[in-house]
Design an enzyme around this catalytic site. Structure first.
Site, mmCIF file in Angstrom:
data_model
loop_
_atom_site.group_PDB
_atom_site.id
_atom_site.type_symbol
_atom_site.label_atom_id
_atom_site.label_comp_id
_atom_site.label_asym_id
_atom_site.label_seq_id
_atom_site.Cartn_x
_atom_site.Cartn_y
_atom_site.Cartn_z
ATOM 1 N N CYS A 181 -2.750 -11.118 -16.370
ATOM 2 C CA CYS A 181 -4.089 -10.624 -16.127
ATOM 3 C C CYS A 181 -5.073 -11.793 -16.053
ATOM 4 C CB CYS A 181 -4.424 -9.668 -17.260
ATOM 5 S SG CYS A 181 -6.100 -9.689 -17.790
ATOM 6 N N GLU A 182 -5.895 -11.801 -15.009
ATOM 7 C CA GLU A 182 -6.801 -12.945 -14.841
ATOM 8 C C GLU A 182 -8.015 -12.866 -15.764
ATOM 9 O OE1 GLU A 182 -7.883 -12.909 -10.713
ATOM 10 O OE2 GLU A 182 -9.570 -11.548 -11.031
ATOM 11 N N HIS A 183 -8.187 -11.739 -16.426
ATOM 12 C CA HIS A 183 -9.324 -11.616 -17.344
ATOM 13 C C HIS A 183 -8.984 -12.108 -18.748
ATOM 14 C CE1 HIS A 183 -10.601 -8.207 -14.488
ATOM 15 N NE2 HIS A 183 -11.123 -9.350 -14.110
ATOM 16 N N HIS A 184 -7.699 -12.004 -19.124
ATOM 17 C CA HIS A 184 -7.310 -12.401 -20.481
ATOM 18 C C HIS A 184 -6.150 -13.390 -20.541
ATOM 19 C CE1 HIS A 184 -9.218 -8.369 -20.824
ATOM 20 N NE2 HIS A 184 -9.752 -8.888 -21.907
ATOM 21 N N GLN A 244 -4.215 -5.915 -11.014
ATOM 22 C CA GLN A 244 -3.134 -5.138 -10.388
ATOM 23 C C GLN A 244 -3.504 -4.599 -9.002
ATOM 24 O OE1 GLN A 244 -1.034 -2.422 -12.994
ATOM 25 N NE2 GLN A 244 -0.441 -1.138 -11.254
ATOM 26 N N HIS A 253 -0.116 -3.349 -19.216
ATOM 27 C CA HIS A 253 -1.009 -4.507 -19.377
ATOM 28 C C HIS A 253 -1.112 -4.883 -20.847
ATOM 29 C CE1 HIS A 253 -3.006 -4.500 -15.276
ATOM 30 N NE2 HIS A 253 -2.135 -3.516 -15.234
ATOM 31 N N CYS A 274 -3.155 -6.799 -22.145
ATOM 32 C CA CYS A 274 -4.557 -6.866 -22.602
ATOM 33 C C CYS A 274 -5.039 -5.492 -23.056
ATOM 34 C CB CYS A 274 -5.470 -7.465 -21.535
ATOM 35 S SG CYS A 274 -5.490 -6.582 -19.994
#
Ligand code: ZN
Length: 218
Positions: A110-113, A151, A179, A181
């Site tokens: 995940c590019e956020h976490h 995703q 996920h 996250c």
């Protein structure tokens, strides 16, 4: 931009086509070796800030391991040099129904976490006269997954790459993923999965889509 001392200056916003991973234009001016050295250095700093003792035997090589894993493994799909080159074959049997490859393993982050997204992809296409080596479908999924991702974009990137490789718009992609996250932090829901789909060409037709969904039993 990359400075003389190999540090980075983040430039103002660049324009990125909506389905592309947001990369700076100079993303690959630095070679892999330099990238790994810099990442190891910065990761050491993160560990130090967390208070970890980098003299410990078990920890001392972690920055190097993380750097190598980022550049050569889990984010290697950022670099177009690593793009798979699928070979197409003539379709001697005139097989003109859909081909479905189910349960392709998806390991992404995940590019956020920067924590894992783990799941399955189901992909399908209808031949335009040429067929692809089956493992190349796995490789396309793997290549697009080996980037910091969300995703929704991963699903579309796989569909776009299949279209390009197969020379047809008649492709479909469904991803069902877990996920970390969502499970290991935040809401801490270990049971939920996220489903995304991209249907193109003939797969937009209700009957064709239904046949595909029956095949993957969703
Ligand atoms: Zn996340």
């Amino acid at each position: 931009m990359i400075n003389k001392d190999s540090t980075l200056t983040i430039e103002p916003e660049y324009y990125h086509p909506v389905y592309d991973t947001p990369l700076r234009p100079d993303a690959f001016e630095m070679d892999d070796k330099t990238k790994m050295e810099l990442i190891a250095k910065h990761f050491s700093r993160i560990m130090e800030v967390l208070g970890m003792d980098l003299n410990d035997d078990s920890l001392k090589d972690t920055p190097k391991r993380v750097a190598k894993m980022y550049v050569k493994e889990i984010f290697s799909g950022l670099n177009p040099a690593n793009k798979p080159k699928p070979t197409l074959f003539k379709n001697p049997f005139q097989y003109n129904q859909m081909l479905v490859e189910r349960n392709i393993a998806v390991f992404s982050n995940c590019e956020h976490h920067f924590v894992p997204i783990v799941g399955k992809a189901h992909v399908a296409y209808i031949s335009n006269g040429m067929v692809i080596g089956l493992s190349k479908l796995n490789r396309i999924v793997q290549y697009c997954s080996q980037r910091p991702q969300i995703q929704e974009r991963l699903t579309i990137q796989i569909a776009n790459m299949l279209k390009e490789a197969l020379g047809t718009d008649d492709v479909a992609v469904v991803i069902d993923a877990h996920h970390h996250c969502v499970s290991s932090r935040g809401i801490r829901d270990a049971g939920s999965t996220t489903l995304t789909a991209e249907y193109c060409g003939q797969f937009l037709n209700a009957e064709t889509k239904k046949e595909f969904l029956n095949h993957i039993a969703l």
